[in-house]
Scaffold this motif. Structure first.
Motif, PDB file in Angstrom:
ATOM      1  N   PHE A  99       0.827  -1.202   0.000  1.00 20.64           N
ATOM      2  CA  PHE A  99       0.000   0.000   0.000  1.00 20.64           C
ATOM      3  C   PHE A  99       0.867   1.259   0.000  1.00 20.64           C
ATOM      4  CE2 PHE A  99      -2.372   3.410   2.038  1.00 20.64           C
ATOM      5  CZ  PHE A  99      -3.566   3.388   1.331  1.00 20.64           C
ATOM      6  N   SER A 100       1.660   1.425   1.038  1.00 17.94           N
ATOM      7  CA  SER A 100       2.468   2.642   1.142  1.00 17.94           C
ATOM      8  C   SER A 100       3.556   2.671   0.073  1.00 17.94           C
ATOM      9  CB  SER A 100       3.082   2.759   2.536  1.00 17.94           C
ATOM     10  OG  SER A 100       2.066   2.933   3.497  1.00 17.94           O
ATOM     11  N   GLY A 101       4.200   1.539  -0.160  1.00 18.12           N
ATOM     12  CA  GLY A 101       5.267   1.490  -1.149  1.00 18.12           C
ATOM     13  C   GLY A 101       4.795   1.886  -2.534  1.00 18.12           C
ATOM     14  N   SER A 102       3.638   1.383  -2.934  1.00 21.72           N
ATOM     15  CA  SER A 102       3.131   1.732  -4.260  1.00 21.72           C
ATOM     16  C   SER A 102       2.733   3.205  -4.325  1.00 21.72           C
ATOM     17  CB  SER A 102       1.948   0.837  -4.644  1.00 21.72           C
ATOM     18  OG  SER A 102       0.849   1.031  -3.778  1.00 21.72           O
ATOM     19  N   LEU A 103       2.174   3.744  -3.248  1.00 21.76           N
ATOM     20  CA  LEU A 103       1.826   5.169  -3.244  1.00 21.76           C
ATOM     21  C   LEU A 103       3.072   6.048  -3.318  1.00 21.76           C
ATOM     22  CD1 LEU A 103      -1.152   5.483  -0.726  1.00 21.76           C
ATOM     23  CD2 LEU A 103      -1.201   5.670  -3.216  1.00 21.76           C
ATOM     24  N   TYR A 104       4.115   5.679  -2.597  1.00 19.65           N
ATOM     25  CA  TYR A 104       5.365   6.446  -2.680  1.00 19.65           C
ATOM     26  C   TYR A 104       5.888   6.441  -4.117  1.00 19.65           C
ATOM     27  CZ  TYR A 104       5.707   6.172   2.476  1.00 19.65           C
ATOM     28  OH  TYR A 104       5.494   6.279   3.832  1.00 19.65           O
ATOM     29  N   ALA A 105       5.953   5.254  -4.719  1.00 16.63           N
ATOM     30  CA  ALA A 105       6.496   5.134  -6.077  1.00 16.63           C
ATOM     31  C   ALA A 105       5.634   5.896  -7.082  1.00 16.63           C
ATOM     32  CB  ALA A 105       6.590   3.656  -6.474  1.00 16.63           C
ATOM     33  N   LEU A 106       4.322   5.764  -6.973  1.00 19.35           N
ATOM     34  CA  LEU A 106       3.427   6.457  -7.907  1.00 19.35           C
ATOM     35  C   LEU A 106       3.511   7.972  -7.745  1.00 19.35           C
ATOM     36  CD1 LEU A 106       0.396   4.024  -7.679  1.00 19.35           C
ATOM     37  CD2 LEU A 106       1.725   4.531  -9.750  1.00 19.35           C
ATOM     38  N   THR A 107       3.758   8.437  -6.535  1.00 20.17           N
ATOM     39  CA  THR A 107       3.898   9.877  -6.315  1.00 20.17           C
ATOM     40  C   THR A 107       5.178  10.387  -6.970  1.00 20.17           C
ATOM     41  OG1 THR A 107       2.673   9.781  -4.235  1.00 20.17           O
ATOM     42  CG2 THR A 107       4.123  11.676  -4.551  1.00 20.17           C
ATOM     43  N   LEU A 108       6.251   9.629  -6.864  1.00 18.88           N
ATOM     44  CA  LEU A 108       7.535  10.068  -7.414  1.00 18.88           C
ATOM     45  C   LEU A 108       7.556  10.051  -8.935  1.00 18.88           C
ATOM     46  CD1 LEU A 108       9.979   8.361  -4.901  1.00 18.88           C
ATOM     47  CD2 LEU A 108       9.382  10.797  -5.033  1.00 18.88           C
ATOM     48  N   ASP A 109       6.963   9.010  -9.536  1.00 24.55           N
ATOM     49  CA  ASP A 109       6.981   8.909 -10.997  1.00 24.55           C
ATOM     50  C   ASP A 109       5.789   8.067 -11.443  1.00 24.55           C
ATOM     51  OD1 ASP A 109       7.511   8.645 -13.717  1.00 24.55           O
ATOM     52  OD2 ASP A 109       9.661   8.291 -13.407  1.00 24.55           O
TER      53      ASP A 109
END
Length: 148
Positions: A99-109
């Motif tokens: 959950f958090s990991g995918s949101l971090y990655a999607l926010t960055l790129d």
């Protein structure tokens, strides 16, 4: 009071020891994972509040980052509570990562990590299942702090 002379005076700890050691080892692993994930959540939240604002102007992306950090921090504490419940601990760990990991990655790129979009709700389902594992698991399984 009559005593049963066939019962041993001391309990057979040999048969209980491997299970206890296994539970303590996994409990320690979940405890440490929860503590590290909690520290990372604080750092990532601070980065989102200060450093990320200089690079990303979209308020929705910043809100997603904040949500990721908030859920990670809350579930890091839940993982500490669930440290002796292997089902809940595994679900919380997987859920935070997805959950958090995918949101971090999607926010960055967003374009580069678009494939992670479906991972976010799967992580959310793992987090919910972790709470249910606490609710319906062995009572008190998550309330004993692991011994080191």
């Amino acid at each position: 009071m009559a005593t049963d002379e066939t019962s041993p005076l001391l309990p057979n700890v040999e048969s209980e020891e491997p299970a206890r050691n296994q539970n303590t080892m996994s409990g320690t692993l979940f405890w440490r994972t929860g503590a590290v994930f909690g520290a990372a959540a604080v750092g990532l939240g601070a980065f989102g509040a200060h450093g990320l604002k200089k690079r990303i102007s979209d308020p929705n992306k910043l809100a997603n980052w904040s949500t990721a950090a908030q859920y990670q921090l809350i579930h890091s504490v839940a993982l500490l509570v669930a440290s002796n419940n292997p089902v809940a601990g595994t679900l919380f760990t997987a859920g935070m990562t997805m959950f958090s990991g995918s949101l971090y990655a999607l926010t960055l790129d967003t374009e580069r990590f678009r494939f992670l979009g479906p991972v976010t709700p799967l992580g959310g389902l793992c987090l919910m299942a972790g709470w249910l594992a606490l609710a319906f698991g062995k009572r008190g399984a998550g309330l004993r702090w692991p011994r080191t």
